[in-house]
Write a protein that holds these residues in place. Structure first.
Motif, PDB file in Angstrom:
ATOM      1  N   VAL A   1       0.841  -1.202   0.000  1.00 10.91           N
ATOM      2  CA  VAL A   1       0.000   0.000   0.000  1.00 10.91           C
ATOM      3  C   VAL A   1       0.874   1.248   0.000  1.00 10.91           C
ATOM      4  N   HIS A   2       1.908   1.223   0.837  1.00  9.95           N
ATOM      5  CA  HIS A   2       2.793   2.395   0.911  1.00  9.95           C
ATOM      6  C   HIS A   2       3.547   2.622  -0.398  1.00  9.95           C
ATOM      7  N   LEU A   3       3.993   1.543  -1.026  1.00  9.50           N
ATOM      8  CA  LEU A   3       4.757   1.644  -2.276  1.00  9.50           C
ATOM      9  C   LEU A   3       3.851   1.751  -3.499  1.00  9.50           C
ATOM     10  N   ASN A   4       2.586   1.517  -3.287  1.00 12.06           N
ATOM     11  CA  ASN A   4       1.600   1.581  -4.372  1.00 12.06           C
ATOM     12  C   ASN A   4       1.952   0.619  -5.498  1.00 12.06           C
ATOM     13  N   THR A   5       2.369  -0.587  -5.125  1.00  9.70           N
ATOM     14  CA  THR A   5       2.682  -1.608  -6.125  1.00  9.70           C
ATOM     15  C   THR A   5       2.635  -2.980  -5.466  1.00  9.70           C
ATOM     16  N   ARG A   6       2.438  -4.007  -6.267  1.00  7.38           N
ATOM     17  CA  ARG A   6       2.470  -5.379  -5.765  1.00  7.38           C
ATOM     18  C   ARG A   6       3.914  -5.861  -5.733  1.00  7.38           C
ATOM     19  N   LEU A   7       4.294  -6.480  -4.655  1.00  4.61           N
ATOM     20  CA  LEU A   7       5.648  -7.012  -4.505  1.00  4.61           C
ATOM     21  C   LEU A   7       5.725  -8.490  -4.841  1.00  4.61           C
ATOM     22  N   PHE A   8       4.651  -9.220  -4.655  1.00  2.00           N
ATOM     23  CA  PHE A   8       4.622 -10.652  -4.921  1.00  2.00           C
ATOM     24  C   PHE A   8       3.379 -11.016  -5.739  1.00  2.00           C
ATOM     25  N   VAL A   9       3.529 -12.027  -6.565  1.00  4.44           N
ATOM     26  CA  VAL A   9       2.393 -12.673  -7.218  1.00  4.44           C
ATOM     27  C   VAL A   9       2.094 -13.930  -6.402  1.00  4.44           C
TER      28      VAL A   9
ATOM     29  N   SER B   1      -0.301 -17.337  -5.301  1.00  5.50           N
ATOM     30  CA  SER B   1      -1.294 -18.348  -5.655  1.00  5.50           C
ATOM     31  C   SER B   1      -1.402 -19.308  -4.477  1.00  5.50           C
ATOM     32  N   THR B   2      -2.254 -20.294  -4.588  1.00  3.96           N
ATOM     33  CA  THR B   2      -2.409 -21.239  -3.474  1.00  3.96           C
ATOM     34  C   THR B   2      -1.167 -22.097  -3.278  1.00  3.96           C
ATOM     35  N   ARG B   3      -0.354 -22.246  -4.333  1.00  2.00           N
ATOM     36  CA  ARG B   3       0.802 -23.141  -4.246  1.00  2.00           C
ATOM     37  C   ARG B   3       2.143 -22.419  -4.322  1.00  2.00           C
ATOM     38  N   SER B   4       2.161 -21.188  -4.777  1.00  2.03           N
ATOM     39  CA  SER B   4       3.449 -20.537  -4.970  1.00  2.03           C
ATOM     40  C   SER B   4       3.373 -19.045  -4.668  1.00  2.03           C
ATOM     41  N   LEU B   5       4.568 -18.488  -4.524  1.00  2.00           N
ATOM     42  CA  LEU B   5       4.700 -17.053  -4.297  1.00  2.00           C
ATOM     43  C   LEU B   5       5.984 -16.607  -4.974  1.00  2.00           C
ATOM     44  N   ARG B   6       5.893 -15.624  -5.845  1.00  2.00           N
ATOM     45  CA  ARG B   6       7.095 -15.154  -6.537  1.00  2.00           C
ATOM     46  C   ARG B   6       7.070 -13.631  -6.631  1.00  2.00           C
ATOM     47  N   LEU B   7       8.256 -13.068  -6.746  1.00  4.10           N
ATOM     48  CA  LEU B   7       8.396 -11.615  -6.840  1.00  4.10           C
ATOM     49  C   LEU B   7       7.845 -11.086  -8.159  1.00  4.10           C
ATOM     50  N   THR B   8       7.220  -9.938  -8.121  1.00  2.00           N
ATOM     51  CA  THR B   8       6.881  -9.207  -9.340  1.00  2.00           C
ATOM     52  C   THR B   8       8.134  -8.490  -9.820  1.00  2.00           C
ATOM     53  N   PRO B   9       8.157  -7.964 -11.037  1.00  2.00           N
ATOM     54  CA  PRO B   9       9.321  -7.167 -11.468  1.00  2.00           C
ATOM     55  C   PRO B   9       9.607  -6.013 -10.516  1.00  2.00           C
ATOM     56  N   GLU B  10       8.567  -5.382 -10.005  1.00  2.00           N
ATOM     57  CA  GLU B  10       8.754  -4.286  -9.051  1.00  2.00           C
ATOM     58  C   GLU B  10       9.332  -4.800  -7.738  1.00  2.00           C
ATOM     59  N   GLY B  11       8.870  -5.995  -7.326  1.00  2.00           N
ATOM     60  CA  GLY B  11       9.403  -6.593  -6.106  1.00  2.00           C
ATOM     61  C   GLY B  11      10.872  -6.944  -6.241  1.00  2.00           C
ATOM     62  N   THR B  12      11.242  -7.463  -7.410  1.00  2.00           N
ATOM     63  CA  THR B  12      12.647  -7.789  -7.676  1.00  2.00           C
ATOM     64  C   THR B  12      13.510  -6.540  -7.610  1.00  2.00           C
ATOM     65  N   LEU B  13      13.012  -5.445  -8.167  1.00  2.00           N
ATOM     66  CA  LEU B  13      13.742  -4.183  -8.141  1.00  2.00           C
ATOM     67  C   LEU B  13      13.926  -3.680  -6.710  1.00  2.00           C
ATOM     68  N   PHE B  14      12.874  -3.778  -5.919  1.00  2.00           N
ATOM     69  CA  PHE B  14      12.931  -3.238  -4.559  1.00  2.00           C
ATOM     70  C   PHE B  14      13.709  -4.136  -3.606  1.00  2.00           C
TER      71      PHE B  14
END
Length: 303
Positions: free
Chosen positions: A42-50, A52-65
């Motif tokens: 919310v503070h960064l105004n972007t999603r950091l992870f994608v 799902s019920t089985r996995s969790l991975r960084l978004t491109p923005e999350g990788t950058l941060f």
């Protein structure tokens, strides 16, 4: 605003690939951990992870941060360590430096640095070869020239250029070259750098670069020896101005080809990554910059 714990959770989640595992390591309940990541997003105004019920991975923005999060935690840990030690500068540093500038400029200053910070120990290596900081047992290297490896952290210390120099005795006996091309008629004193024998000397005239392949009867892997040969009147050397500035001031050497500009050789302090910048490394950087400034030598901010 997010907290230090939020950043710790974010970095640990990225490393483990699991929010629940990261929460357990930080002793957080799942709901608190989930709220922590949500607060950051919310503070960064972007999603950091994608997720799902089985996995969790960084978004491109999350990788950058992620890298910024790591560095923030490293700096905080270093600051805490410094405060816990009452601000005391201490530790062991392994340093590599070019032979000439190392012996004639840096060595006396390093002695003064240890006198200022008596709990610092130093291991010194003098070499004109480029050291691989990712594999060699070296913490900090001093290097001339522009940095090719962008993965390294380079802190500028002093501006400098190469200058062609010879002793007055050599010029009396052999004359002085009027243009770089005339260097082929002179005995040039050669030394090895990381790419092999340094026998291609570059000069600039306005916007034009002039490359001259020179020859000589003396070669060495220690550039300080080439400087000594020049002082002895045995030929012409192409050295960083920092290396020969005292010899020029004392009249042991004189510059040649003053109508041409030698290649830039800024002196930099180099280490593998920002996590290597411990309090003692930062103290050394400030200490050396102050000494170069006192000599009237500007810092090369483009180095």
């Amino acid at each position: 605003m997010y907290s230090v714990t939020d950043i710790q959770l974010f970095v640990l989640t990225a490393d483990l690939g699991s929010l629940s595992k990261a929460a357990r390591q930080l002793d957080l309940v799942p709901a608190t951990a989930s709220a922590s990541l949500k607060r950051m997003e919310v503070h960064l105004n972007t999603r950091l992870f994608v997720r799902s019920t089985r996995s969790l991975r960084l978004t491109p923005e999350g990788t950058l941060f992620l890298e910024y999060g790591r560095q923030a935690l490293i700096l905080l840990n270093q600051g805490e360590a410094l405060l816990r030690s009452d601000g005391e500068i201490k530790g062991h540093l392994r340093l590599s430096m070019p032979a000439d500038v190392g012996r004639n400029i840096l060595l006396p200053w390093l002695n003064a640095f240890q006198k200022t910070y008596p709990k610092v120990t130093l291991a010194l290596q003098f070499s004109d070869r480029i050291i691989d900081l990712f594999s060699a047992p070296i913490d900090v290297a001093f290097r001339y020239g522009k940095l090719d490896d962008s993965s390294l952290i380079s802190q500028p210390l002093a501006a400098s250029r190469r200058v062609a120099v010879a002793s007055p005795a050599y010029i009396t006996e052999h004359g002085a070259p009027a243009t770089p091309k005339e260097l082929v008629n002179h005995n040039c004193l050669l030394f090895y750098l990381e790419r092999g024998l340094f026998n291609n000397w570059r000069f600039h005239s306005g916007k034009n670069a002039i490359d001259i392949k020179v020859r000589g009867d003396r070669m060495t892997d220690d550039a300080a020896i080439a400087r000594g040969w020049a002082i002895a009147g045995l030929g012409i050397a192409y050295k960083s101005w920092l290396d020969v500035r005292e010899d020029l001031a004392e009249g042991k050497l004189v510059t040649l080809l003053d109508n041409y500009v030698g290649e830039e050789t800024p002196l930099n302090m180099v280490y593998p990554d920002r996590s290597s910048a411990s309090p003692v490394v930062r103290a050394l950087l400030i200490f050396l910059r102050e000494r170069f400034f006192a000599l009237g030598i500007p810092i090369d901010r483009n180095g």
